[in-house]
Scaffold this motif. Structure first.
Motif, PDB file in Angstrom:
ATOM      1  N   PHE A  54       0.846  -1.196   0.000  1.00 16.73           N
ATOM      2  CA  PHE A  54       0.000   0.000   0.000  1.00 16.73           C
ATOM      3  C   PHE A  54       0.881   1.245   0.000  1.00 16.73           C
ATOM      4  O   PHE A  54       0.653   2.194  -0.755  1.00 16.73           O
ATOM      5  CB  PHE A  54      -0.926  -0.024   1.222  1.00 16.73           C
ATOM      6  N   GLN A  55       1.930   1.220   0.819  1.00 16.26           N
ATOM      7  CA  GLN A  55       2.867   2.338   0.873  1.00 16.26           C
ATOM      8  C   GLN A  55       3.508   2.555  -0.504  1.00 16.26           C
ATOM      9  O   GLN A  55       3.631   3.689  -0.970  1.00 16.26           O
ATOM     10  CB  GLN A  55       3.930   2.067   1.938  1.00 16.26           C
ATOM     11  N   ALA A  56       3.888   1.485  -1.174  1.00 11.56           N
ATOM     12  CA  ALA A  56       4.492   1.599  -2.505  1.00 11.56           C
ATOM     13  C   ALA A  56       3.519   2.196  -3.511  1.00 11.56           C
ATOM     14  O   ALA A  56       3.901   3.039  -4.326  1.00 11.56           O
ATOM     15  CB  ALA A  56       4.974   0.231  -2.983  1.00 11.56           C
ATOM     16  N   LEU A  57       2.247   1.780  -3.460  1.00 17.79           N
ATOM     17  CA  LEU A  57       1.256   2.327  -4.382  1.00 17.79           C
ATOM     18  C   LEU A  57       1.098   3.828  -4.193  1.00 17.79           C
ATOM     19  O   LEU A  57       0.923   4.574  -5.165  1.00 17.79           O
ATOM     20  CB  LEU A  57      -0.092   1.621  -4.201  1.00 17.79           C
ATOM     21  N   ILE A  58       1.173   4.280  -2.946  1.00 16.38           N
ATOM     22  CA  ILE A  58       1.104   5.720  -2.678  1.00 16.38           C
ATOM     23  C   ILE A  58       2.369   6.413  -3.169  1.00 16.38           C
ATOM     24  O   ILE A  58       2.308   7.465  -3.809  1.00 16.38           O
ATOM     25  CB  ILE A  58       0.839   5.980  -1.181  1.00 16.38           C
ATOM     26  N   LYS A  59       3.539   5.829  -2.912  1.00 21.57           N
ATOM     27  CA  LYS A  59       4.808   6.432  -3.334  1.00 21.57           C
ATOM     28  C   LYS A  59       4.929   6.493  -4.863  1.00 21.57           C
ATOM     29  O   LYS A  59       5.629   7.343  -5.398  1.00 21.57           O
ATOM     30  CB  LYS A  59       6.004   5.661  -2.767  1.00 21.57           C
ATOM     31  N   MET A  71       6.221  12.229  -7.734  1.00 19.04           N
ATOM     32  CA  MET A  71       5.516  12.739  -6.565  1.00 19.04           C
ATOM     33  C   MET A  71       6.144  14.049  -6.096  1.00 19.04           C
ATOM     34  O   MET A  71       7.320  14.303  -6.340  1.00 19.04           O
ATOM     35  CB  MET A  71       5.563  11.702  -5.445  1.00 19.04           C
ATOM     36  N   ASN A  72       5.326  14.857  -5.411  1.00 15.94           N
ATOM     37  CA  ASN A  72       5.827  16.102  -4.834  1.00 15.94           C
ATOM     38  C   ASN A  72       5.206  16.307  -3.455  1.00 15.94           C
ATOM     39  O   ASN A  72       4.436  15.471  -2.980  1.00 15.94           O
ATOM     40  CB  ASN A  72       5.563  17.289  -5.771  1.00 15.94           C
ATOM     41  N   ASP A  73       5.520  17.402  -2.826  1.00 11.57           N
ATOM     42  CA  ASP A  73       5.067  17.668  -1.460  1.00 11.57           C
ATOM     43  C   ASP A  73       3.555  17.827  -1.332  1.00 11.57           C
ATOM     44  O   ASP A  73       3.025  17.818  -0.225  1.00 11.57           O
ATOM     45  CB  ASP A  73       5.755  18.915  -0.902  1.00 11.57           C
ATOM     46  N   ASN A  74       2.843  18.014  -2.431  1.00  9.79           N
ATOM     47  CA  ASN A  74       1.390  18.173  -2.382  1.00  9.79           C
ATOM     48  C   ASN A  74       0.648  16.844  -2.424  1.00  9.79           C
ATOM     49  O   ASN A  74      -0.571  16.812  -2.284  1.00  9.79           O
ATOM     50  CB  ASN A  74       0.916  19.062  -3.536  1.00  9.79           C
ATOM     51  N   ASP A  75       1.375  15.753  -2.643  1.00  6.70           N
ATOM     52  CA  ASP A  75       0.741  14.447  -2.784  1.00  6.70           C
ATOM     53  C   ASP A  75       0.623  13.741  -1.435  1.00  6.70           C
ATOM     54  O   ASP A  75       1.451  13.940  -0.548  1.00  6.70           O
ATOM     55  CB  ASP A  75       1.558  13.583  -3.745  1.00  6.70           C
ATOM     56  N   PRO A  76      -0.401  12.889  -1.274  1.00  8.94           N
ATOM     57  CA  PRO A  76      -0.542  12.111  -0.039  1.00  8.94           C
ATOM     58  C   PRO A  76       0.668  11.209   0.187  1.00  8.94           C
ATOM     59  O   PRO A  76       1.349  10.819  -0.767  1.00  8.94           O
ATOM     60  CB  PRO A  76      -1.792  11.257  -0.284  1.00  8.94           C
ATOM     61  N   THR A  77       0.893  10.860   1.444  1.00  9.04           N
ATOM     62  CA  THR A  77       1.963   9.930   1.770  1.00  9.04           C
ATOM     63  C   THR A  77       1.617   9.192   3.053  1.00  9.04           C
ATOM     64  O   THR A  77       0.641   9.525   3.732  1.00  9.04           O
ATOM     65  CB  THR A  77       3.326  10.653   1.892  1.00  9.04           C
ATOM     66  N   LEU A  78       2.408   8.192   3.360  1.00 15.55           N
ATOM     67  CA  LEU A  78       2.348   7.529   4.655  1.00 15.55           C
ATOM     68  C   LEU A  78       3.617   7.906   5.400  1.00 15.55           C
ATOM     69  O   LEU A  78       4.698   7.917   4.824  1.00 15.55           O
ATOM     70  CB  LEU A  78       2.277   6.007   4.499  1.00 15.55           C
ATOM     71  N   THR A  79       3.478   8.197   6.682  1.00 19.50           N
ATOM     72  CA  THR A  79       4.629   8.607   7.465  1.00 19.50           C
ATOM     73  C   THR A  79       4.555   7.993   8.858  1.00 19.50           C
ATOM     74  O   THR A  79       3.658   7.214   9.160  1.00 19.50           O
ATOM     75  CB  THR A  79       4.740  10.149   7.503  1.00 19.50           C
ATOM     76  N   PHE A  80       5.495   8.394   9.702  1.00 15.24           N
ATOM     77  CA  PHE A  80       5.628   7.825  11.041  1.00 15.24           C
ATOM     78  C   PHE A  80       4.361   8.002  11.875  1.00 15.24           C
ATOM     79  O   PHE A  80       3.700   9.041  11.815  1.00 15.24           O
ATOM     80  CB  PHE A  80       6.806   8.473  11.779  1.00 15.24           C
ATOM     81  N   GLY A 121       2.288   4.136   9.386  1.00 13.93           N
ATOM     82  CA  GLY A 121       0.970   3.914   8.833  1.00 13.93           C
ATOM     83  C   GLY A 121       0.098   5.152   8.791  1.00 13.93           C
ATOM     84  O   GLY A 121      -1.048   5.079   8.383  1.00 13.93           O
ATOM     85  N   ARG A 122       0.648   6.291   9.181  1.00 11.88           N
ATOM     86  CA  ARG A 122      -0.157   7.521   9.278  1.00 11.88           C
ATOM     87  C   ARG A 122      -0.328   8.139   7.899  1.00 11.88           C
ATOM     88  O   ARG A 122       0.616   8.597   7.270  1.00 11.88           O
ATOM     89  CB  ARG A 122       0.495   8.518  10.227  1.00 11.88           C
ATOM     90  N   PHE A 123      -1.562   8.166   7.432  1.00 11.67           N
ATOM     91  CA  PHE A 123      -1.904   8.781   6.152  1.00 11.67           C
ATOM     92  C   PHE A 123      -1.981  10.282   6.343  1.00 11.67           C
ATOM     93  O   PHE A 123      -2.719  10.768   7.208  1.00 11.67           O
ATOM     94  CB  PHE A 123      -3.249   8.247   5.649  1.00 11.67           C
ATOM     95  N   VAL A 124      -1.228  11.019   5.536  1.00 12.79           N
ATOM     96  CA  VAL A 124      -1.247  12.478   5.599  1.00 12.79           C
ATOM     97  C   VAL A 124      -1.365  13.046   4.195  1.00 12.79           C
ATOM     98  O   VAL A 124      -0.840  12.491   3.237  1.00 12.79           O
ATOM     99  CB  VAL A 124      -0.001  13.069   6.304  1.00 12.79           C
ATOM    100  N   ALA A 125      -2.084  14.163   4.105  1.00 14.43           N
ATOM    101  CA  ALA A 125      -2.238  14.881   2.847  1.00 14.43           C
ATOM    102  C   ALA A 125      -2.767  16.271   3.157  1.00 14.43           C
ATOM    103  O   ALA A 125      -3.282  16.523   4.257  1.00 14.43           O
ATOM    104  CB  ALA A 125      -3.202  14.151   1.916  1.00 14.43           C
ATOM    105  N   LYS A 126      -2.652  17.139   2.200  1.00 13.42           N
ATOM    106  CA  LYS A 126      -3.201  18.486   2.353  1.00 13.42           C
ATOM    107  C   LYS A 126      -4.722  18.382   2.463  1.00 13.42           C
ATOM    108  O   LYS A 126      -5.343  17.485   1.895  1.00 13.42           O
ATOM    109  CB  LYS A 126      -2.792  19.360   1.188  1.00 13.42           C
ATOM    110  N   GLU A 127      -5.315  19.311   3.202  1.00 13.61           N
ATOM    111  CA  GLU A 127      -6.759  19.279   3.465  1.00 13.61           C
ATOM    112  C   GLU A 127      -7.571  19.215   2.172  1.00 13.61           C
ATOM    113  O   GLU A 127      -8.534  18.447   2.076  1.00 13.61           O
ATOM    114  CB  GLU A 127      -7.159  20.515   4.281  1.00 13.61           C
TER     115      GLU A 127
END
Length: 175
Positions: A54-59, A71-80, A121-127
């Motif tokens: 799942f992490q790879a699909l997001i990356k 990818m850039n800083d505006n895209d969703p990611t998984l983080t700590f 596993g924390r999903f983060v993205a811009k609002e």
């Protein structure tokens, strides 16, 4: 084959951001990337990624965009995880959308108890990105508490994922 599945289970180790990035880098190989594009665009194929997958699909951008992209800083990611450590526990999730053939036999608001084990596993993205995911029906699962209410509270949302997002699909729902 009509389905490409990328496994979890600490594939390629589980160094911080290591596994997902390693898998994504491998799949960016021109031959593999072209085969994935062909599967999705010409053969009505399906993809699924679990844990590191799942992490790879997001990356790769396959989630949420449905195609491999830079990818850039505006895209969703998984983080700590917000608690700053690995979690391994059972959690309850609620089906929030069934916009995917992967969800053909479930209904919105169904609750499932699933195991989680991750440090990132924390999903983060811009609002605005998250709002668009909800509008498109791309948020398919969310963490819920003992009353089956979507929650940001630990331990129910074990990683602090924004809007309690546990799983998403591509725009067309096939990934």
């Amino acid at each position: 084959a009509q389905i490409l599945m990328i496994p979890g289970g600490f594939s390629a180790g589980d160094e911080p951001e290591g596994s997902g990035k390693f898998i994504a880098t491998f799949l960016r190989n021109e031959k593999l990337s072209n085969a994935i594009t062909d599967l999705l665009e010409n053969r009505d194929g399906l993809m699924i990624g679990i844990c590191n997958g799942f992490q790879a699909l997001i990356k790769l951008g396959l989630l949420p965009y449905g195609k491999i992209k830079d990818m850039n800083d505006n895209d969703p990611t998984l983080t700590f995880n917000t608690i700053g450590r690995h979690v391994s526990q059972m959690v309850n999730t609620k089906i929030s959308s069934v916009k995917s053939p992967w969800l053909a036999n479930v209904n919105v608001n169904d609750i499932h108890t699933i195991p989680v084990s991750h440090g990132e596993g924390r999903f983060v993205a811009k609002e605005e990105v998250i709002q668009k995911l909800f509008e498109n029906g791309q948020v398919i699962t969310q963490y819920v508490d003992e009353n089956n209410q979507v929650t940001m509270k630990s331990p129910y949302n074990p990683n602090g994922s924004m809007m309690a997002i546990e799983g998403i699909v591509s725009v067309d729902g096939r990934i």
